[in-house]
Design a protein around this motif. Structure first.
Motif, short mmCIF file in Angstrom:
data_model
loop_
_atom_site.label_atom_id
_atom_site.label_comp_id
_atom_site.label_asym_id
_atom_site.label_seq_id
_atom_site.Cartn_x
_atom_site.Cartn_y
_atom_site.Cartn_z
N LEU A 1 0.82 -1.20 0.00
CA LEU A 1 0.00 0.00 0.00
C LEU A 1 0.86 1.26 0.00
N GLN A 2 1.95 1.22 0.74
CA GLN A 2 2.84 2.38 0.79
C GLN A 2 3.42 2.69 -0.59
N GLU A 3 3.72 1.65 -1.35
CA GLU A 3 4.38 1.83 -2.65
C GLU A 3 3.38 2.14 -3.76
N TRP A 4 2.17 1.53 -3.72
CA TRP A 4 1.31 1.56 -4.89
C TRP A 4 -0.10 2.11 -4.66
N LYS A 5 -0.50 2.36 -3.44
CA LYS A 5 -1.88 2.75 -3.18
C LYS A 5 -2.28 4.00 -3.96
N GLU A 6 -3.18 3.78 -4.94
CA GLU A 6 -3.77 4.85 -5.75
C GLU A 6 -2.71 5.77 -6.36
N LYS A 7 -1.62 5.16 -6.83
CA LYS A 7 -0.52 5.94 -7.40
C LYS A 7 -0.26 5.65 -8.86
#
Length: 515
Positions: free
Chosen positions: A372-378
């Motif tokens: 989540l830190q790397e890819w959440k809504e990014k």
């Protein structure tokens, strides 16, 4: 008694939450660990000869083999476990089988008889030995047939079957698997112990994240498939307790205290071992339990013989918590919210799958935290959500994604693996120390992607690097392997219920019991 009512910590509704708990065995001192593990490690050599004849390589890579060894050494404080073999060595190419089962061997029972003492008071030694010997002779012939079949390395089984013929690279050895499956259908008999009262025994949940546990116990209790009422004819003995129900009825929320559950299992083993001769005869090696609860591995630790000798069939197949692939079996975690699979099977064709990769789930362990830190809504190609936006269906997203991310949560197993397979989405396993279900038969690399935790930042690069041709192959194989993960209302050949049984059957082939 208080029921453990829990809020949802995974996607979906109506689930029982896995309460936060101390690390596995955190309360044990090194000295106490020695006392817990050492007795069964000594006794197993005295009664049960481990033949180790699973007749093709168990499906784990060499890195998992070395991982297993290093983590188990740390886990058991350098206590030696029974010498099995490296998982990577269980390959019939050049495998030399032990002496035939007819060869006389010294056992504890024979020593006691030589001193004029019956190993099991009240049991006819001659009659009991004769029945057991006949069963072992049948298993010996089955091993030989499977070994012979494994020497043929065709991609398609040569055995006739009106329903299904295993074929293709999704199998490690289609011919050996098919021969083994047919031998299982011919020989396997399971005795289900009658002791114990519902709901903690003889039942389990069929409409939750733990549905595979409840469904399996339910089928065993129906007695229609592979069961026998004559324990002398059984090759295996099922301990029908439900860890989910034990937790529900015995665990006090937020107490972090599971001794009551451990005592219940200890008392149950004491009851069946005093009433029946079979536990003591094999020191539990031909007995099995099954659990999809996070605490399944932990609860078995209260009975050292159960932990060290018995076949533990676990969703949370974590080698860092003592899971031994050559003895224990991994089975899939399947979340059936309604108890049915209607509407879950199938998805869009590959050309209509517009999403590269998809995940939706709450913060649930360190691997998900990193994801989540790397890819959440990014990213517009790798769609990662902690909560789905309003109006978007979770199942519809699975069905239109090419790859479905399946990170471990607090425990290694995740229902997302089977959800991806049902939706014909190529599963991407992100885990540590996890042994995927049916790995001794299935070649997971042929229909899934396995990404190490350290490579989470490179997910997009890795998935983009898979060619269209290779993706199409993998997606076709996901559709092919799907039948092995389906829970049918009435079990069908080669479905999830039968694949679980086949995994247990292989472990029974791996031992030779003498009276």
């Amino acid at each position: 008694m208080m029921m453990m009512m829990m809020e949802d910590r995974r996607h979906g509704e109506g689930e029982m939450e896995h309460c936060s708990k101390k690390p596995f065995f955190s309360s044990f001192s090194p000295f106490l660990s020695l006392l817990v593990l050492l007795p069964s490690l000594v006794l197993v050599f005295l009664v049960c000869k481990l033949d180790l004849e699973i007749p093709w390589r168990i499906g784990f890579d060499k890195d998992l083999s070395s991982l297993q060894n290093s983590q188990l050494n740390s886990f058991s404080n350098n206590i030696s476990s029974p010498k099995l073999v490296e998982t990577a060595d269980l390959d019939l190419k050049g495998l030399s089988f032990p002496p035939s089962i007819e060869e006389p061997q010294k056992t504890v029972a024979k020593d006691k008889e030589a001193n004029g003492k019956s190993a099991i008071p009240g049991i006819s030694k001659t009659k009991g030995y004769s029945k057991l010997k006949k069963l072992e002779e049948k298993l010996g012939r089955a091993r030989a047939a499977i070994r012979k079949a494994s020497q043929l390395h065709n991609l398609t089984s040569i055995h006739h079957d009106p329903d299904y013929v295993p074929t293709g690279p999704i199998y490690r050895n289609p011919n050996a698997f098919h021969r083994s499956y047919l031998e299982m259908e011919r020989l396997l008999k399971i005795y289900v112990y009658k002791e114990g009262e519902p709901p903690m025994f003889h039942g389990g949940p069929c409409k939750s994240i733990y549905s595979t546990e409840g469904r399996f116990i339910h089928e065993m209790e129906k007695g229609n498939l592979y069961t026998t009422n004559d324990p002398d004819q059984a090759l295996l003995y099922f301990l029908p307790f439900s860890v989910v129900n034990l937790v529900q009825y015995l665990y006090v929320p937020n107490s972090h205290e599971v001794n009551a559950i451990g005592r219940a299992i200890t008392d149950y083993i004491n009851v069946i071992s005093k009433k029946h001769p079979f536990w003591d005869r094999s020191l539990g090696a031909d007995h099995f339990m099954l659990s999809c609860h996070d605490w399944g591995p932990r609860t078995t630790s209260y009975v050292p013989l159960l932990f060290n000798n018995s076949i533990r069939v676990l969703c949370n197949a974590n080698v860092s918590e003592g899971f031994l692939p050559s003895k224990d079996a991994s089975f899939p975690e399947i979340h059936l919210r309604t108890g049915e699979i209607d509407g879950l099977i199938g998805g869009l064709s590959p050309s209509r799958r517009s999403v590269l990769a998809f995940f939706a789930g709450r913060l649930h362990g360190h691997i998900r935290y990193l994801l989540l830190q790397e890819w959440k809504e990014k990213d517009e190609d790798v769609l990662v959500y902690e909560e789905l936006p309003s109006g978007i269906s979770y199942n519809s997203m699975l069905k239109k994604s090419r790859f479905c991310l399946c990170p471990s949560g607090y425990e290694v197993a995740s229902p997302r693996v089977v959800e991806a397979i049902y939706a014909e989405c190529v599963p991407v396993l992100i885990s540590e120390s996890y042994v995927p279900p049916f790995s001794d038969v299935l070649n997971w690399k042929s229909f899934s992607v396995q990404i190490q935790v350290k490579d989470i930042p490179n997910i997009k690069k890795i998935l983009k690097g898979i060619s269209q041709t290779q993706y199409l192959r993998m997606q076709r194989r996901v559709k092919q392997v799907q039948r092995h993960f389906v829970l049918n209302g009435t079990p069908k050949r080669f479905d999830a219920f039968h694949m679980i049984l086949h995994s247990i059957w292989l472990r029974r082939l791996n031992i030779h019991i003498q009276d």
